[in-house]
Design a protein around this motif. Sequence first.
Motif, PDB file in Angstrom:
ATOM      1  N   GLU A 101      -1.375 -17.389 -47.854  1.00 19.51           N
ATOM      2  CA  GLU A 101      -0.797 -18.195 -46.785  1.00 19.51           C
ATOM      3  C   GLU A 101      -1.018 -17.505 -45.446  1.00 19.51           C
ATOM      4  O   GLU A 101      -0.805 -16.306 -45.295  1.00 19.51           O
ATOM      5  CB  GLU A 101       0.701 -18.401 -47.034  1.00 19.51           C
ATOM      6  CG  GLU A 101       0.993 -19.273 -48.251  1.00 19.51           C
ATOM      7  CD  GLU A 101       2.478 -19.514 -48.413  1.00 19.51           C
ATOM      8  OE1 GLU A 101       3.249 -19.060 -47.535  1.00 19.51           O
ATOM      9  OE2 GLU A 101       2.869 -20.141 -49.409  1.00 19.51           O
ATOM     10  N   GLY A 102      -1.465 -18.282 -44.471  1.00 23.46           N
ATOM     11  CA  GLY A 102      -1.699 -17.729 -43.148  1.00 23.46           C
ATOM     12  C   GLY A 102      -3.027 -17.002 -43.011  1.00 23.46           C
ATOM     13  O   GLY A 102      -3.274 -16.359 -42.010  1.00 23.46           O
ATOM     14  N   GLU A 103      -3.879 -17.092 -44.027  1.00 25.69           N
ATOM     15  CA  GLU A 103      -5.173 -16.424 -43.979  1.00 25.69           C
ATOM     16  C   GLU A 103      -6.031 -16.996 -42.859  1.00 25.69           C
ATOM     17  O   GLU A 103      -6.177 -18.200 -42.719  1.00 25.69           O
ATOM     18  CB  GLU A 103      -5.863 -16.604 -45.330  1.00 25.69           C
ATOM     19  CG  GLU A 103      -7.177 -15.859 -45.431  1.00 25.69           C
ATOM     20  CD  GLU A 103      -7.811 -16.084 -46.791  1.00 25.69           C
ATOM     21  OE1 GLU A 103      -8.334 -17.195 -47.012  1.00 25.69           O
ATOM     22  OE2 GLU A 103      -7.760 -15.173 -47.614  1.00 25.69           O
ATOM     23  N   ALA A 104      -6.620 -16.119 -42.058  1.00 21.31           N
ATOM     24  CA  ALA A 104      -7.412 -16.550 -40.915  1.00 21.31           C
ATOM     25  C   ALA A 104      -8.777 -17.064 -41.369  1.00 21.31           C
ATOM     26  O   ALA A 104      -9.322 -16.626 -42.378  1.00 21.31           O
ATOM     27  CB  ALA A 104      -7.589 -15.390 -39.943  1.00 21.31           C
ATOM     28  N   THR A 105      -9.317 -18.012 -40.615  1.00 19.40           N
ATOM     29  CA  THR A 105     -10.654 -18.518 -40.884  1.00 19.40           C
ATOM     30  C   THR A 105     -11.684 -17.545 -40.327  1.00 19.40           C
ATOM     31  O   THR A 105     -11.558 -17.058 -39.209  1.00 19.40           O
ATOM     32  CB  THR A 105     -10.835 -19.898 -40.234  1.00 19.40           C
ATOM     33  OG1 THR A 105      -9.868 -20.799 -40.775  1.00 19.40           O
ATOM     34  CG2 THR A 105     -12.228 -20.432 -40.501  1.00 19.40           C
ATOM     35  N   ILE A 106     -12.727 -17.267 -41.103  1.00 19.24           N
ATOM     36  CA  ILE A 106     -13.768 -16.334 -40.682  1.00 19.24           C
ATOM     37  C   ILE A 106     -14.917 -17.125 -40.068  1.00 19.24           C
ATOM     38  O   ILE A 106     -15.461 -18.033 -40.710  1.00 19.24           O
ATOM     39  CB  ILE A 106     -14.261 -15.512 -41.882  1.00 19.24           C
ATOM     40  CG1 ILE A 106     -13.117 -14.694 -42.458  1.00 19.24           C
ATOM     41  CG2 ILE A 106     -15.416 -14.602 -41.473  1.00 19.24           C
ATOM     42  CD1 ILE A 106     -13.450 -14.009 -43.752  1.00 19.24           C
ATOM     43  N   PRO A 107     -15.305 -16.841 -38.824  1.00 21.21           N
ATOM     44  CA  PRO A 107     -16.397 -17.585 -38.193  1.00 21.21           C
ATOM     45  C   PRO A 107     -17.741 -17.291 -38.856  1.00 21.21           C
ATOM     46  O   PRO A 107     -18.036 -16.155 -39.208  1.00 21.21           O
ATOM     47  CB  PRO A 107     -16.376 -17.087 -36.739  1.00 21.21           C
ATOM     48  CG  PRO A 107     -15.710 -15.749 -36.800  1.00 21.21           C
ATOM     49  CD  PRO A 107     -14.724 -15.825 -37.926  1.00 21.21           C
ATOM     50  N   VAL A 108     -18.545 -18.339 -39.025  1.00 20.96           N
ATOM     51  CA  VAL A 108     -19.882 -18.222 -39.600  1.00 20.96           C
ATOM     52  C   VAL A 108     -20.888 -18.760 -38.583  1.00 20.96           C
ATOM     53  O   VAL A 108     -20.755 -19.884 -38.102  1.00 20.96           O
ATOM     54  CB  VAL A 108     -19.992 -19.006 -40.922  1.00 20.96           C
ATOM     55  CG1 VAL A 108     -21.419 -18.910 -41.469  1.00 20.96           C
ATOM     56  CG2 VAL A 108     -18.988 -18.488 -41.940  1.00 20.96           C
ATOM     57  N   VAL A 109     -21.893 -17.938 -38.246  1.00 26.19           N
ATOM     58  CA  VAL A 109     -22.883 -18.314 -37.248  1.00 26.19           C
ATOM     59  C   VAL A 109     -24.261 -18.298 -37.891  1.00 26.19           C
ATOM     60  O   VAL A 109     -24.672 -17.295 -38.488  1.00 26.19           O
ATOM     61  CB  VAL A 109     -22.862 -17.331 -36.049  1.00 26.19           C
ATOM     62  CG1 VAL A 109     -23.936 -17.724 -35.035  1.00 26.19           C
ATOM     63  CG2 VAL A 109     -21.476 -17.319 -35.389  1.00 26.19           C
ATOM     64  N   LEU A 110     -24.981 -19.423 -37.786  1.00 27.78           N
ATOM     65  CA  LEU A 110     -26.313 -19.547 -38.358  1.00 27.78           C
ATOM     66  C   LEU A 110     -27.295 -19.878 -37.238  1.00 27.78           C
ATOM     67  O   LEU A 110     -27.129 -20.876 -36.532  1.00 27.78           O
ATOM     68  CB  LEU A 110     -26.343 -20.632 -39.423  1.00 27.78           C
ATOM     69  CG  LEU A 110     -27.692 -20.929 -40.101  1.00 27.78           C
ATOM     70  CD1 LEU A 110     -28.188 -19.685 -40.826  1.00 27.78           C
ATOM     71  CD2 LEU A 110     -27.560 -22.098 -41.048  1.00 27.78           C
ATOM     72  N   GLY A 111     -28.312 -19.027 -37.083  1.00 26.78           N
ATOM     73  CA  GLY A 111     -29.269 -19.226 -36.013  1.00 26.78           C
ATOM     74  C   GLY A 111     -30.198 -20.415 -36.231  1.00 26.78           C
ATOM     75  O   GLY A 111     -30.508 -21.165 -35.305  1.00 26.78           O
ATOM     76  N   ARG A 112     -30.643 -20.619 -37.502  1.00 27.08           N
ATOM     77  CA  ARG A 112     -31.636 -21.667 -37.769  1.00 27.08           C
ATOM     78  C   ARG A 112     -31.509 -22.138 -39.205  1.00 27.08           C
ATOM     79  O   ARG A 112     -31.367 -21.324 -40.130  1.00 27.08           O
ATOM     80  CB  ARG A 112     -33.043 -21.094 -37.505  1.00 27.08           C
ATOM     81  CG  ARG A 112     -34.219 -22.003 -37.836  1.00 27.08           C
ATOM     82  CD  ARG A 112     -35.509 -21.252 -37.572  1.00 27.08           C
ATOM     83  NE  ARG A 112     -36.693 -21.935 -38.080  1.00 27.08           N
ATOM     84  CZ  ARG A 112     -37.443 -22.768 -37.398  1.00 27.08           C
ATOM     85  NH1 ARG A 112     -37.152 -23.010 -36.128  1.00 27.08           N
ATOM     86  NH2 ARG A 112     -38.522 -23.341 -37.923  1.00 27.08           N
ATOM     87  N   LEU A 113     -31.562 -23.435 -39.405  1.00 25.41           N
ATOM     88  CA  LEU A 113     -31.539 -24.031 -40.732  1.00 25.41           C
ATOM     89  C   LEU A 113     -32.855 -24.753 -40.984  1.00 25.41           C
ATOM     90  O   LEU A 113     -33.249 -25.598 -40.171  1.00 25.41           O
ATOM     91  CB  LEU A 113     -30.367 -24.996 -40.873  1.00 25.41           C
ATOM     92  CG  LEU A 113     -30.321 -25.818 -42.175  1.00 25.41           C
ATOM     93  CD1 LEU A 113     -30.137 -24.916 -43.381  1.00 25.41           C
ATOM     94  CD2 LEU A 113     -29.205 -26.870 -42.101  1.00 25.41           C
ATOM     95  N   VAL A 114     -33.509 -24.445 -42.082  1.00 26.57           N
ATOM     96  CA  VAL A 114     -34.787 -25.074 -42.425  1.00 26.57           C
ATOM     97  C   VAL A 114     -34.638 -25.717 -43.806  1.00 26.57           C
ATOM     98  O   VAL A 114     -34.223 -25.047 -44.766  1.00 26.57           O
ATOM     99  CB  VAL A 114     -35.949 -24.049 -42.459  1.00 26.57           C
ATOM    100  CG1 VAL A 114     -37.249 -24.746 -42.861  1.00 26.57           C
ATOM    101  CG2 VAL A 114     -36.083 -23.383 -41.100  1.00 26.57           C
ATOM    102  N   VAL A 115     -34.935 -27.005 -43.898  1.00 28.28           N
ATOM    103  CA  VAL A 115     -34.891 -27.732 -45.165  1.00 28.28           C
ATOM    104  C   VAL A 115     -36.295 -28.241 -45.466  1.00 28.28           C
ATOM    105  O   VAL A 115     -36.878 -28.943 -44.639  1.00 28.28           O
ATOM    106  CB  VAL A 115     -33.891 -28.906 -45.111  1.00 28.28           C
ATOM    107  CG1 VAL A 115     -33.880 -29.645 -46.447  1.00 28.28           C
ATOM    108  CG2 VAL A 115     -32.494 -28.403 -44.753  1.00 28.28           C
TER     109      VAL A 115
END
Length: 224
Positions: free
Chosen positions: A210-224
Amino acid sequence: DAGSSAADMPRVDVGEFAVSKGVLSWRDETVKPRVALDLSEIDASITGGGWPLRPLGVKLAVRPPGGGQIEATGRVGVDPLGADLRIRAQETELAHYQPYVPTGAQFSGRADFNLAVVVPVLSKPRATVRGDAALSRVDVRDGQRTVMRVGRAAVSALDVDWPRKVSARELTLRRPWILLERDQSGAFPLRAVLAPDRAAADRREGGSREGEATIPVVLGRLVV
């Protein structure tokens, strides 16, 4: 007293402790289903041991269940317990570790990675992970059918500063396939299947999130 007794003990040095072609059977009944892992072809070398306790040099190669290879080299602290390791894996089967992942989905696939892992003190939730990683032949099921497949998912320049942030330069997905549908209430069942099972994780870790903070995720480029 205890302090003077420890100080009066003679110094003990162990040049090397080595294992060649070893076998290890791991059984864990604290999770469900019960985990049974059989590791083989273990070649290990530990240097710098003795008394007083000091960091150990570690070199390890092992064949995990399902084939492939895992290697680790670096230093492991003893008091306090910590690690500074380079860990490499080739063609490591993921399905054997399913019980340790708190999710309702079942998954299979193989992992390849080359990572630098630093855990300053094991008792504190801090760690850094840097390097490249890839998953191949990934199949995710909801218990009855496949809901997601990926031929290969590769992440480059992964940089994890846990628990502050997660970033990567590029994520490449090859031949991804997703079954996306809505139920009568308008919800997406796939989201529930993939969501972490918080209750199971709390039982395993003996605490509440409970109350756990969200961890930011940063992605420079996505290739599909």
